[in-house]
Design an enzyme around this catalytic site. Structure first.
Site: not given
Ligand code: NAP
Ligand code: F7E
Length: 329
Positions: A129, A131, A153
């Site tokens: 990520s 992050e 995280y």
């Molecule tokens: P998501 O929609 O939140 O999905 C998370 C998945 O992890 C769900 O299927 C959840 O299952 C599973 N999970 C949670 N706890 C678990 C456990 N203890 N054992 C097995 N499975 C578990 O996330 P996503 O957006 O698809 O992201 C996929 C991956 O990419 C994650 O690792 C996330 O951190 C990473 N990532 C996401 C982004 C983004 O912008 N989307 C960016 C960078 C990295 P349940 O349905 O059972 O909760």
């Molecule tokens: O926040 C701001 C908040 O929760 C984005 C995950 O997929 O991407 C995701 O993490 C921004 C932040 O995503 C609200 O402060 C303002 O600056 O949508 P987010 P994230 O934290 O960037 C990374 C790459 C991952 O890996 C993670 O798994 O938006 N923000 N107001 C808010 N965010 C939320 N959630 N809610 C608000 O009301």
């Protein structure tokens, strides 16, 4: 058709569902790891349409439990393993830091151990990520930018990145991390800012809500489309050598820009009238600016994003308008 087998953790999530579709289209046998839940139908809506596919299988397991991952790998003997499972919501990681470290961090190590012991030929993808960069040291961020995570995280993802690299170097495993910047879609969870905004804009447009309560609208993110990003994951495991790649659009936008475009797409003028700042959504430590340089992915994988920022916002708003319209009866 590939004749290959893949295991995917996080199959019920946004990326897992898109990746499963991609792999099934390529002829893979796909095993998705799912947690045991008391009401299986409600939490699996993103993969319901795949349940009757002859090459799609669910295996019970949990990233907290080594035995379950060992058994899943030993039985399915995957050629490729995509570890997308995680506690992925950043604010929750301050409330549950130990669980986050266990699932998001140690979970990756458990997958690597299962592969090392039971299927050493298997290629491994770790969902890294942006992050990990946190308080960024370079703009834009590349594979060479040092990490400075700003949340439990982010810290857990840095551990997962480092242990993946270590297993590659220690055991000669084909193990890669994709350092993916934010990617969104109509399948995005409702608590993430993009989907919260598109859903609320749609609800306001249909008369179900009156305003949007939101946190830091000055934060900037590099937002792409999840359907594009799962292609990069797949491509990483098709290379001759394992490596780590940044996956990003190279554009950054403030949360406020996303809100403005979303309200415009929902047909609402004067968006600022509906937005109310709520301190509860601010974070103990913020990541102010993310923007990735995906040149390496472009050169070596031939990967480029296809969906623009404006098209992404419109796609999500259109989807949520349809959802809300169906509630009007
Ligand atoms: P998501 O929609 O939140 O999905 C998370 C998945 O992890 C769900 O299927 C959840 O299952 C599973 N999970 C949670 N706890 C678990 C456990 N203890 N054992 C097995 N499975 C578990 O996330 P996503 O957006 O698809 O992201 C996929 C991956 O990419 C994650 O690792 C996330 O951190 C990473 N990532 C996401 C982004 C983004 O912008 N989307 C960016 C960078 C990295 P349940 O349905 O059972 O909760
Ligand atoms: O926040 C701001 C908040 O929760 C984005 C995950 O997929 O991407 C995701 O993490 C921004 C932040 O995503 C609200 O402060 C303002 O600056 O949508 P987010 P994230 O934290 O960037 C990374 C790459 C991952 O890996 C993670 O798994 O938006 N923000 N107001 C808010 N965010 C939320 N959630 N809610 C608000 O009301």
């Amino acid at each position: 058709m590939s004749g290959k087998t893949a295991m995917v953790t996080g199959i019920t999530g946004q990326d897992g569902s898109y990746l499963a579709e991609l792999l099934l289209d390529k002829g893979y046998e796909v095993y998705g790891l799912v947690r045991r839940v008391s009401q299986p139908t409600s939490g699996r809506s993103l993969i319901n349409h795949l349940l009757t596919h002859e090459k799609f299988h669910l295996v019970n397991g949990d990233l907290a439990d080594q035995n379950s991952i060992d058994n899943a790998v030993a039985q399915s003997q995957p050629d490729e393993f995509y570890n997308l499972g995680a506690m992925s919501f950043v604010p929750e990681s301050w409330r549950s830091p130990m669980m986050t470290a266990d699932i998001t961090g140690l979970g990756a190590l458990r997958c690597l151990e299962a592969i090392r012991k039971h299927a050493p030929h298997c290629r491994f993808y770790q969902a890294g990520s942006s992050e990990q960069y946190g308080k960024v040291r370079d703009v834009p961020q590349t594979e060479a930018t040092p990490f400075h995570p700003r949340s439990p995280y982010g810290c857990a993802k840095v551990f997962a990145f480092e242990i993946t690299r270590n297993y590659r170097e220690s055991y000669d495993m084909f193990a890669c991390t994709g350092i993916l910047f934010n990617h969104e879609s109509p399948r995005r969870g409702l608590e993430f800012v993009t989907r919260k905004v598109t859903m609320t804009a749609a609800r306001i447009a249909k008369g179900f809500d009156e305003c949007l309560w939101i946190g830091n609208v000055d934060a900037k993110r590099d937002w792409g489309f999840a359907g594009d990003y799962v292609k990069a994951m797949y491509l990483m495991l098709q290379q001759d050598e394992p490596d780590d790649f940044v996956v990003a659009t190279g554009e950054t936008h403030a949360v406020s820009e996303f809100v403005e475009l979303a309200f415009e797409a929902a047909g609402i003028d004067d968006w600022e009238r509906y937005v109310k700042i709520d301190q509860r959504f601010f974070r103990p430590a913020e990541v102010d600016l993310l923007v990735g340089d995906a040149s390496k992915a472009k050169e070596q994988l031939g990967w480029e994003p296809q969906v623009s920022f404006r098209d992404l916002v419109t796609m999500m708003v259109d989807h949520d308008l349809e959802l809300e319209k169906s509630k009007l009866g």
